[in-house]
Design a protein around this motif. Structure first.
Motif, PDB file in Angstrom:
ATOM      1  N   GLU A  62     107.467  38.832   9.787  1.00  0.00           N
ATOM      2  CA  GLU A  62     107.784  37.811   8.193  1.00  0.00           C
ATOM      3  C   GLU A  62     106.061  38.590   7.375  1.00  0.00           C
ATOM      4  O   GLU A  62     106.599  39.137   5.886  1.00  0.00           O
ATOM      5  CB  GLU A  62     107.554  36.647   8.260  1.00  0.00           C
ATOM      6  N   ILE A  63     104.907  38.597   8.137  1.00  0.00           N
ATOM      7  CA  ILE A  63     104.688  39.249   7.238  1.00  0.00           C
ATOM      8  C   ILE A  63     104.311  40.761   7.213  1.00  0.00           C
ATOM      9  O   ILE A  63     104.342  40.765   5.668  1.00  0.00           O
ATOM     10  CB  ILE A  63     102.972  39.020   8.041  1.00  0.00           C
ATOM     11  N   CYS A  64     105.028  41.256   7.911  1.00  0.00           N
ATOM     12  CA  CYS A  64     105.202  42.663   8.024  1.00  0.00           C
ATOM     13  C   CYS A  64     106.394  42.836   6.511  1.00  0.00           C
ATOM     14  O   CYS A  64     106.695  43.430   5.605  1.00  0.00           O
ATOM     15  CB  CYS A  64     105.670  43.263   8.628  1.00  0.00           C
ATOM     16  N   ARG A  65     107.833  42.307   6.399  1.00  0.00           N
ATOM     17  CA  ARG A  65     108.582  42.608   5.254  1.00  0.00           C
ATOM     18  C   ARG A  65     107.540  41.886   3.736  1.00  0.00           C
ATOM     19  O   ARG A  65     107.707  42.624   3.237  1.00  0.00           O
ATOM     20  CB  ARG A  65     109.504  40.850   6.172  1.00  0.00           C
ATOM     21  N   GLN A  66     107.221  40.591   4.063  1.00  0.00           N
ATOM     22  CA  GLN A  66     105.928  40.255   2.812  1.00  0.00           C
ATOM     23  C   GLN A  66     105.732  41.371   2.392  1.00  0.00           C
ATOM     24  O   GLN A  66     105.437  42.142   1.015  1.00  0.00           O
ATOM     25  CB  GLN A  66     105.476  39.443   2.602  1.00  0.00           C
ATOM     26  N   PHE A  67     104.604  42.274   3.349  1.00  0.00           N
ATOM     27  CA  PHE A  67     104.078  43.370   2.773  1.00  0.00           C
ATOM     28  C   PHE A  67     104.758  44.423   2.145  1.00  0.00           C
ATOM     29  O   PHE A  67     104.555  45.113   1.275  1.00  0.00           O
ATOM     30  CB  PHE A  67     102.840  43.746   4.448  1.00  0.00           C
ATOM     31  N   GLN A  68     105.574  44.643   3.422  1.00  0.00           N
ATOM     32  CA  GLN A  68     106.635  45.916   2.111  1.00  0.00           C
ATOM     33  C   GLN A  68     106.813  45.425   1.030  1.00  0.00           C
ATOM     34  O   GLN A  68     107.048  46.461   0.252  1.00  0.00           O
ATOM     35  CB  GLN A  68     107.584  46.176   2.914  1.00  0.00           C
ATOM     36  N   ILE A  69     108.011  44.220   0.620  1.00  0.00           N
ATOM     37  CA  ILE A  69     108.485  44.208  -0.825  1.00  0.00           C
ATOM     38  C   ILE A  69     106.345  43.969  -1.573  1.00  0.00           C
ATOM     39  O   ILE A  69     106.865  44.744  -2.802  1.00  0.00           O
ATOM     40  CB  ILE A  69     108.635  42.228  -0.448  1.00  0.00           C
ATOM     41  N   GLU A  70     105.725  43.617  -1.366  1.00  0.00           N
ATOM     42  CA  GLU A  70     104.824  43.770  -2.300  1.00  0.00           C
ATOM     43  C   GLU A  70     104.141  44.887  -2.601  1.00  0.00           C
ATOM     44  O   GLU A  70     104.049  45.530  -3.676  1.00  0.00           O
ATOM     45  CB  GLU A  70     103.614  43.119  -1.653  1.00  0.00           C
ATOM     46  N   LYS A  71     104.375  46.357  -1.575  1.00  0.00           N
ATOM     47  CA  LYS A  71     104.039  47.850  -1.789  1.00  0.00           C
ATOM     48  C   LYS A  71     105.371  48.513  -2.003  1.00  0.00           C
ATOM     49  O   LYS A  71     105.903  49.346  -1.613  1.00  0.00           O
ATOM     50  CB  LYS A  71     103.369  48.127  -0.391  1.00  0.00           C
ATOM     51  N   ARG A  72     105.577  48.055  -3.558  1.00  0.00           N
ATOM     52  CA  ARG A  72     107.514  49.033  -3.454  1.00  0.00           C
ATOM     53  C   ARG A  72     107.940  50.136  -3.112  1.00  0.00           C
ATOM     54  O   ARG A  72     108.472  50.629  -3.611  1.00  0.00           O
ATOM     55  CB  ARG A  72     107.756  48.525  -5.004  1.00  0.00           C
ATOM     56  N   ASP A  73     105.597  50.986  -3.944  1.00  0.00           N
ATOM     57  CA  ASP A  73     106.232  52.671  -3.348  1.00  0.00           C
ATOM     58  C   ASP A  73     106.432  52.581  -1.681  1.00  0.00           C
ATOM     59  O   ASP A  73     106.743  53.692  -2.230  1.00  0.00           O
ATOM     60  CB  ASP A  73     104.469  52.964  -4.284  1.00  0.00           C
ATOM     61  N   LEU A  74     106.401  52.013  -1.360  1.00  0.00           N
ATOM     62  CA  LEU A  74     106.449  52.109   0.154  1.00  0.00           C
ATOM     63  C   LEU A  74     107.753  52.791   0.307  1.00  0.00           C
ATOM     64  O   LEU A  74     108.846  53.435   1.305  1.00  0.00           O
ATOM     65  CB  LEU A  74     107.165  51.156   1.094  1.00  0.00           C
ATOM     66  N   HIS A  75     109.232  52.321  -0.387  1.00  0.00           N
ATOM     67  CA  HIS A  75     110.305  52.672  -0.541  1.00  0.00           C
ATOM     68  C   HIS A  75     111.442  52.439   1.117  1.00  0.00           C
ATOM     69  O   HIS A  75     111.635  53.538   1.430  1.00  0.00           O
ATOM     70  CB  HIS A  75     110.637  54.188  -1.350  1.00  0.00           C
ATOM     71  N   VAL A  76     110.625  51.102   1.462  1.00  0.00           N
ATOM     72  CA  VAL A  76     111.440  51.230   3.042  1.00  0.00           C
ATOM     73  C   VAL A  76     112.287  51.047   2.740  1.00  0.00           C
ATOM     74  O   VAL A  76     113.565  50.708   1.915  1.00  0.00           O
ATOM     75  CB  VAL A  76     110.648  49.892   3.228  1.00  0.00           C
ATOM     76  N   ASN A  77     113.487  52.331   3.679  1.00  0.00           N
ATOM     77  CA  ASN A  77     114.400  52.602   4.003  1.00  0.00           C
ATOM     78  C   ASN A  77     115.209  50.482   4.499  1.00  0.00           C
ATOM     79  O   ASN A  77     114.065  49.613   5.406  1.00  0.00           O
ATOM     80  CB  ASN A  77     115.015  52.986   5.626  1.00  0.00           C
ATOM     81  N   PRO A  78     115.760  50.113   4.419  1.00  0.00           N
ATOM     82  CA  PRO A  78     116.722  48.929   4.539  1.00  0.00           C
ATOM     83  C   PRO A  78     116.600  48.827   6.037  1.00  0.00           C
ATOM     84  O   PRO A  78     116.215  47.810   6.365  1.00  0.00           O
ATOM     85  CB  PRO A  78     118.567  48.945   4.536  1.00  0.00           C
ATOM     86  N   SER A  79     116.865  49.425   6.748  1.00  0.00           N
ATOM     87  CA  SER A  79     117.118  49.250   8.403  1.00  0.00           C
ATOM     88  C   SER A  79     115.053  49.315   9.046  1.00  0.00           C
ATOM     89  O   SER A  79     114.857  49.053  10.238  1.00  0.00           O
ATOM     90  CB  SER A  79     117.020  51.355   9.721  1.00  0.00           C
ATOM     91  N   MET A  80     114.284  49.065   8.257  1.00  0.00           N
ATOM     92  CA  MET A  80     113.058  49.403   8.890  1.00  0.00           C
ATOM     93  C   MET A  80     112.428  48.131   8.263  1.00  0.00           C
ATOM     94  O   MET A  80     111.103  47.241   8.585  1.00  0.00           O
ATOM     95  CB  MET A  80     111.868  50.112   7.906  1.00  0.00           C
ATOM     96  N   GLY A 102     110.958  44.350   8.176  1.00  0.00           N
ATOM     97  CA  GLY A 102     110.133  43.680   8.514  1.00  0.00           C
ATOM     98  C   GLY A 102     109.681  44.585  10.341  1.00  0.00           C
ATOM     99  O   GLY A 102     109.141  43.883  10.643  1.00  0.00           O
ATOM    100  N   ARG A 103     109.504  45.865  10.260  1.00  0.00           N
ATOM    101  CA  ARG A 103     109.038  46.611  11.090  1.00  0.00           C
ATOM    102  C   ARG A 103     108.736  47.642  11.040  1.00  0.00           C
ATOM    103  O   ARG A 103     108.233  47.821   9.353  1.00  0.00           O
ATOM    104  CB  ARG A 103     111.220  47.288  11.418  1.00  0.00           C
ATOM    105  N   VAL A 104     106.933  47.754  11.900  1.00  0.00           N
ATOM    106  CA  VAL A 104     105.907  48.710  11.341  1.00  0.00           C
ATOM    107  C   VAL A 104     106.739  49.881  12.321  1.00  0.00           C
ATOM    108  O   VAL A 104     106.168  50.757  12.511  1.00  0.00           O
ATOM    109  CB  VAL A 104     104.700  48.136  11.811  1.00  0.00           C
ATOM    110  N   ASP A 105     106.887  50.918  10.159  1.00  0.00           N
ATOM    111  CA  ASP A 105     107.176  52.599  10.816  1.00  0.00           C
ATOM    112  C   ASP A 105     105.912  52.828  10.624  1.00  0.00           C
ATOM    113  O   ASP A 105     104.529  51.881  10.121  1.00  0.00           O
ATOM    114  CB  ASP A 105     107.938  52.382  10.085  1.00  0.00           C
ATOM    115  N   ARG A 106     105.700  54.106  10.284  1.00  0.00           N
ATOM    116  CA  ARG A 106     104.357  54.695  10.389  1.00  0.00           C
ATOM    117  C   ARG A 106     103.958  54.961   8.814  1.00  0.00           C
ATOM    118  O   ARG A 106     102.854  54.414   8.441  1.00  0.00           O
ATOM    119  CB  ARG A 106     105.047  56.455  10.395  1.00  0.00           C
ATOM    120  N   PRO A 107     105.135  54.568   7.728  1.00  0.00           N
ATOM    121  CA  PRO A 107     104.481  54.320   5.789  1.00  0.00           C
ATOM    122  C   PRO A 107     103.586  52.982   6.012  1.00  0.00           C
ATOM    123  O   PRO A 107     102.385  52.863   5.365  1.00  0.00           O
ATOM    124  CB  PRO A 107     105.383  54.845   5.538  1.00  0.00           C
ATOM    125  N   THR A 108     104.547  52.178   6.721  1.00  0.00           N
ATOM    126  CA  THR A 108     103.965  50.943   6.913  1.00  0.00           C
ATOM    127  C   THR A 108     102.415  51.040   7.434  1.00  0.00           C
ATOM    128  O   THR A 108     101.616  50.225   6.961  1.00  0.00           O
ATOM    129  CB  THR A 108     104.848  50.062   7.219  1.00  0.00           C
TER     130      THR A 108
END
Length: 255
Positions: free
Chosen positions: A219-237, A239-245
């Motif tokens: 959940e923390i990962c998911r919230q962080f990814q939402i905050e950092k919109r410039d990450l452009h997270v793939n939907p499959s990623m 809540g998952r800590v991939d390399r960009p995250t």
């Protein structure tokens, strides 16, 4: 972080201690508002004397119970403990002290006016230290909500830009190697999980550092990814800590 405790800089004993009733929202950054000798960049002993002089001013002239700041950062990437976490600062202004901790940068409006990289690193170290002690995630300048030039145009611009570590090519924050995607379910354990959790906690997230990637970490990962919109997270990623995250946890501005 290189934390200089009160006994190490020979701080005077406080005349009284007032404790905070609730965790503050974050920190406010201050500067000296006077001339600072550029020679302190080459001699850390001068930094110690400056901090001691600030305490004398606050106790003997202002008649405060102690130095007014929670901590002070110097150009040598060292953080002096002032009143310390859990204590009410006195530097933010009437009615504002309970809302934010106060961090002094040893920077002036004359002399040393451009913050060296070590000073900016020290300020970020201080922010992360206080977040680890329960402070909220806000980073503001003294002038936010109070009529003052503090912390000066240079530092205030830095605050407004996200209070980032300087990318100076030497001493900038190092990103630990990324080895694998961290996800749940199932539970994942390891030193890399603990490293990521510790970094997120230092950034101000309320996360348990136990080396186990479970529902809370997801959940923390998911919230962080939402905050950092410039990450452009793939939907499959999500809540998952991939390399960009992973890398963003060390390189993205603390907001």
């Amino acid at each position: 972080m290189d934390l200089i405790e009160r006994h190490q800089w020979r701080a005077r004993d406080p005349k009284g201690v007032v404790y905070l009733q609730a965790p503050p929202r974050g920190v406010k950054i201050h500067y000296m508002g006077a001339r600072v000798d550029p020679g302190i960049v080459d001699d850390h002993n001068r930094c110690v004397e400056v901090v001691k002089s600030v305490q004398r001013q606050h106790m003997d002239v202002n008649l405060w119970g102690d130095i007014g700041y929670t901590g002070c950062a110097c150009p040598h990437r060292k953080v002096f403990v002032g009143r310390g976490p859990g204590h009410l600062p006195a530097a933010n202004g009437a009615g504002l002290n309970a809302k934010h901790y106060a961090i002094l940068a040893l920077l002036g409006d004359e002399g040393l006016v451009v913050p060296p990289p070590g000073l900016l690193h020290g300020l970020v170290d201080a922010i992360e230290w206080l977040r680890g002690e329960g402070a909220g995630r806000e980073v503001k300048g003294h002038r936010d909500g109070y009529a003052t030039d503090c912390p000066g145009d240079q530092l205030y611009a830095w605050v407004r830009q996200g209070a980032r570590r300087p990318d100076d090519g030497g001493g900038a924050v190092a990103v630990p190697p990324w080895h694998r995607v961290l996800s749940y379910p199932p539970l994942m354990e390891g030193d890399d999980v603990r490293t990521w959790q510790a970094r997120m906690r230092a950034r101000g997230w309320r996360i348990t550092v136990d080396g186990v990637f479970g529902p809370q970490s997801r959940e923390i990962c998911r919230q962080f990814q939402i905050e950092k919109r410039d990450l452009h997270v793939n939907p499959s990623m999500v809540g998952r800590v991939d390399r960009p995250t992973w890398e963003a946890a060390w390189t993205s501005p603390i907001t």
